[in-house]
Design a protein around this motif. Sequence first.
Motif, PDB file in Angstrom:
ATOM      1  N   ASP A  25      -3.672 -14.573-112.563  1.00 58.62           N
ATOM      2  CA  ASP A  25      -4.844 -14.701-112.926  1.00 58.62           C
ATOM      3  C   ASP A  25      -5.502 -14.164-113.980  1.00 58.62           C
ATOM      4  OD1 ASP A  25      -3.154 -16.547-111.390  1.00 58.62           O
ATOM      5  OD2 ASP A  25      -4.080 -15.802-109.408  1.00 58.62           O
ATOM      6  N   VAL A  26      -5.883 -15.282-115.011  1.00 56.32           N
ATOM      7  CA  VAL A  26      -7.755 -14.934-115.587  1.00 56.32           C
ATOM      8  C   VAL A  26      -8.635 -15.296-114.860  1.00 56.32           C
ATOM      9  CG1 VAL A  26      -8.030 -14.339-117.766  1.00 56.32           C
ATOM     10  CG2 VAL A  26      -5.805 -14.727-117.694  1.00 56.32           C
ATOM     11  N   ARG A  27      -9.329 -15.062-114.650  1.00 60.10           N
ATOM     12  CA  ARG A  27     -10.653 -14.315-113.656  1.00 60.10           C
ATOM     13  C   ARG A  27     -11.553 -14.700-114.847  1.00 60.10           C
ATOM     14  NH1 ARG A  27      -9.961 -13.751-107.876  1.00 60.10           N
ATOM     15  NH2 ARG A  27      -8.020 -13.549-108.121  1.00 60.10           N
ATOM     16  N   ALA A  28     -12.028 -16.036-115.386  1.00 56.98           N
ATOM     17  CA  ALA A  28     -12.188 -17.235-115.735  1.00 56.98           C
ATOM     18  C   ALA A  28     -14.277 -17.446-115.900  1.00 56.98           C
ATOM     19  CB  ALA A  28     -12.274 -17.826-117.099  1.00 56.98           C
ATOM     20  N   ALA A  29     -14.233 -17.535-114.571  1.00 58.23           N
ATOM     21  CA  ALA A  29     -15.332 -17.617-114.183  1.00 58.23           C
ATOM     22  C   ALA A  29     -16.063 -17.022-112.706  1.00 58.23           C
ATOM     23  CB  ALA A  29     -15.505 -19.295-114.118  1.00 58.23           C
ATOM     24  N   PRO A  30     -16.075 -16.154-112.524  1.00 65.16           N
ATOM     25  CA  PRO A  30     -16.870 -15.203-111.331  1.00 65.16           C
ATOM     26  C   PRO A  30     -17.409 -15.831-111.036  1.00 65.16           C
ATOM     27  CG  PRO A  30     -16.471 -13.599-113.544  1.00 65.16           C
ATOM     28  CD  PRO A  30     -16.535 -14.748-114.182  1.00 65.16           C
ATOM     29  N   GLY A  31     -17.798 -15.587-110.258  1.00 62.78           N
ATOM     30  CA  GLY A  31     -19.463 -16.045-109.596  1.00 62.78           C
ATOM     31  C   GLY A  31     -19.958 -17.256-109.501  1.00 62.78           C
ATOM     32  N   LEU A  32     -19.329 -17.610-110.388  1.00 62.52           N
ATOM     33  CA  LEU A  32     -19.743 -20.022-110.599  1.00 62.52           C
ATOM     34  C   LEU A  32     -18.664 -20.687-109.342  1.00 62.52           C
ATOM     35  CD1 LEU A  32     -19.486 -19.655-114.374  1.00 62.52           C
ATOM     36  CD2 LEU A  32     -21.442 -19.381-112.962  1.00 62.52           C
ATOM     37  N   GLN A  33     -19.039 -21.785-108.958  1.00 65.36           N
ATOM     38  CA  GLN A  33     -18.885 -22.258-107.927  1.00 65.36           C
ATOM     39  C   GLN A  33     -18.906 -24.026-108.635  1.00 65.36           C
ATOM     40  OE1 GLN A  33     -20.840 -22.327-104.462  1.00 65.36           O
ATOM     41  NE2 GLN A  33     -19.416 -19.784-103.766  1.00 65.36           N
ATOM     42  N   GLY A  34     -17.837 -24.905-108.475  1.00 60.42           N
ATOM     43  CA  GLY A  34     -18.319 -26.979-108.136  1.00 60.42           C
ATOM     44  C   GLY A  34     -18.066 -27.056-110.027  1.00 60.42           C
ATOM     45  N   GLU A  35     -18.931 -27.955-110.585  1.00 63.98           N
ATOM     46  CA  GLU A  35     -18.922 -27.999-111.836  1.00 63.98           C
ATOM     47  C   GLU A  35     -19.158 -26.624-112.563  1.00 63.98           C
ATOM     48  OE1 GLU A  35     -17.767 -30.607-113.134  1.00 63.98           O
ATOM     49  OE2 GLU A  35     -16.794 -31.170-110.776  1.00 63.98           O
ATOM     50  N   GLU A  36     -19.762 -26.234-112.834  1.00 68.78           N
ATOM     51  CA  GLU A  36     -20.894 -24.778-113.503  1.00 68.78           C
ATOM     52  C   GLU A  36     -19.473 -24.549-113.609  1.00 68.78           C
ATOM     53  OE1 GLU A  36     -24.152 -22.400-113.762  1.00 68.78           O
ATOM     54  OE2 GLU A  36     -23.289 -21.929-112.293  1.00 68.78           O
ATOM     55  N   ARG A  37     -18.643 -24.263-112.425  1.00 67.69           N
ATOM     56  CA  ARG A  37     -17.329 -23.237-112.208  1.00 67.69           C
ATOM     57  C   ARG A  37     -16.391 -23.622-113.124  1.00 67.69           C
ATOM     58  NH1 ARG A  37     -13.622 -19.705-110.119  1.00 67.69           N
ATOM     59  NH2 ARG A  37     -12.121 -20.468-109.604  1.00 67.69           N
ATOM     60  N   MET A  38     -15.986 -25.322-113.272  1.00 61.82           N
ATOM     61  CA  MET A  38     -14.882 -26.181-113.809  1.00 61.82           C
ATOM     62  C   MET A  38     -14.977 -25.944-115.232  1.00 61.82           C
ATOM     63  SD  MET A  38     -12.857 -25.987-111.803  1.00 61.82           S
ATOM     64  CE  MET A  38     -11.155 -26.834-112.257  1.00 61.82           C
ATOM     65  N   ALA A  39     -16.588 -26.286-115.179  1.00 64.03           N
ATOM     66  CA  ALA A  39     -17.285 -26.080-116.937  1.00 64.03           C
ATOM     67  C   ALA A  39     -16.462 -25.383-117.455  1.00 64.03           C
ATOM     68  CB  ALA A  39     -18.455 -26.470-116.848  1.00 64.03           C
ATOM     69  N   ALA A  40     -16.551 -24.133-117.225  1.00 63.54           N
ATOM     70  CA  ALA A  40     -16.302 -22.356-117.554  1.00 63.54           C
ATOM     71  C   ALA A  40     -14.688 -22.457-117.704  1.00 63.54           C
ATOM     72  CB  ALA A  40     -17.483 -21.274-116.557  1.00 63.54           C
ATOM     73  N   LEU A  41     -14.004 -23.120-117.195  1.00 60.24           N
ATOM     74  CA  LEU A  41     -12.866 -22.665-117.101  1.00 60.24           C
ATOM     75  C   LEU A  41     -12.131 -24.067-117.944  1.00 60.24           C
ATOM     76  CD1 LEU A  41     -11.387 -22.966-113.208  1.00 60.24           C
ATOM     77  CD2 LEU A  41     -12.273 -20.823-114.543  1.00 60.24           C
ATOM     78  N   GLU A  42     -13.028 -25.002-117.935  1.00 55.66           N
ATOM     79  CA  GLU A  42     -12.040 -25.768-118.843  1.00 55.66           C
ATOM     80  C   GLU A  42     -12.576 -25.404-120.993  1.00 55.66           C
ATOM     81  OE1 GLU A  42     -10.844 -28.626-119.350  1.00 55.66           O
ATOM     82  OE2 GLU A  42     -10.848 -28.705-117.050  1.00 55.66           O
ATOM     83  N   ALA A  43     -13.859 -24.544-121.162  1.00 57.62           N
ATOM     84  CA  ALA A  43     -14.439 -23.921-121.921  1.00 57.62           C
ATOM     85  C   ALA A  43     -13.498 -22.833-122.504  1.00 57.62           C
ATOM     86  CB  ALA A  43     -15.395 -23.266-122.077  1.00 57.62           C
ATOM     87  N   GLU A  44     -12.723 -21.902-121.640  1.00 59.74           N
ATOM     88  CA  GLU A  44     -12.228 -20.890-121.607  1.00 59.74           C
ATOM     89  C   GLU A  44     -10.603 -21.504-122.336  1.00 59.74           C
ATOM     90  OE1 GLU A  44     -10.595 -16.246-121.896  1.00 59.74           O
ATOM     91  OE2 GLU A  44     -12.497 -18.191-122.468  1.00 59.74           O
ATOM     92  N   CYS A  45     -10.690 -22.686-121.358  1.00 54.50           N
ATOM     93  CA  CYS A  45      -9.070 -22.731-121.575  1.00 54.50           C
ATOM     94  C   CYS A  45      -8.465 -23.882-122.130  1.00 54.50           C
ATOM     95  CB  CYS A  45      -8.951 -24.694-120.946  1.00 54.50           C
ATOM     96  SG  CYS A  45      -7.360 -25.556-120.835  1.00 54.50           S
ATOM     97  N   ASP A  46     -10.148 -24.025-123.686  1.00 51.05           N
ATOM     98  CA  ASP A  46     -10.230 -24.156-124.790  1.00 51.05           C
ATOM     99  C   ASP A  46      -9.746 -23.322-126.090  1.00 51.05           C
ATOM    100  OD1 ASP A  46     -10.387 -27.414-124.320  1.00 51.05           O
ATOM    101  OD2 ASP A  46     -12.519 -26.870-124.855  1.00 51.05           O
TER     102      ASP A  46
END
Length: 153
Positions: free
Chosen positions: A95-116
Amino acid sequence: MSRHIQVTIDAHGPRALSSFWRDVLGYVHPGPPGVDLPEDADPLAAWDEFLARVGVPEEQRNTRSAIEDPDGPGPRVFFQQVPEDKVAKNRVHLDVRAAPGLQGEERMAALEAECDRLVALGATRVRRHEPTPPMSAGHIVMTDPEGNEFCLD
């Protein structure tokens, strides 16, 4: 007393897969034993020179590779060449922790950016799991270039 661990990953191409995970995790390839590398040196080129110098046949020079956390606390990741293909879901995954401390849409946006970013490195996006509080903050399932599953969370 806690133990240090090394994560070992089976691979067809240890060097290529270790390079992928190096870029995912921000790790580095260590230099060969007893070789002091200048800061701008390519550790993989140093390994090629070292292995040639100690007589390892060229066809055996991609049988293993490793990456390490440059800051020290993370586990070493070792890649070993195996002949067989991955045929089922891996029983252990990272599990790659790509959005530590973030929640909700902000978290998912950070995950999407890392996914890209990881797709550009050779990963494949498998599926997105939306947040379902309080049990899940949401994550993205991916595979590395050799088909091993991992999650961005």
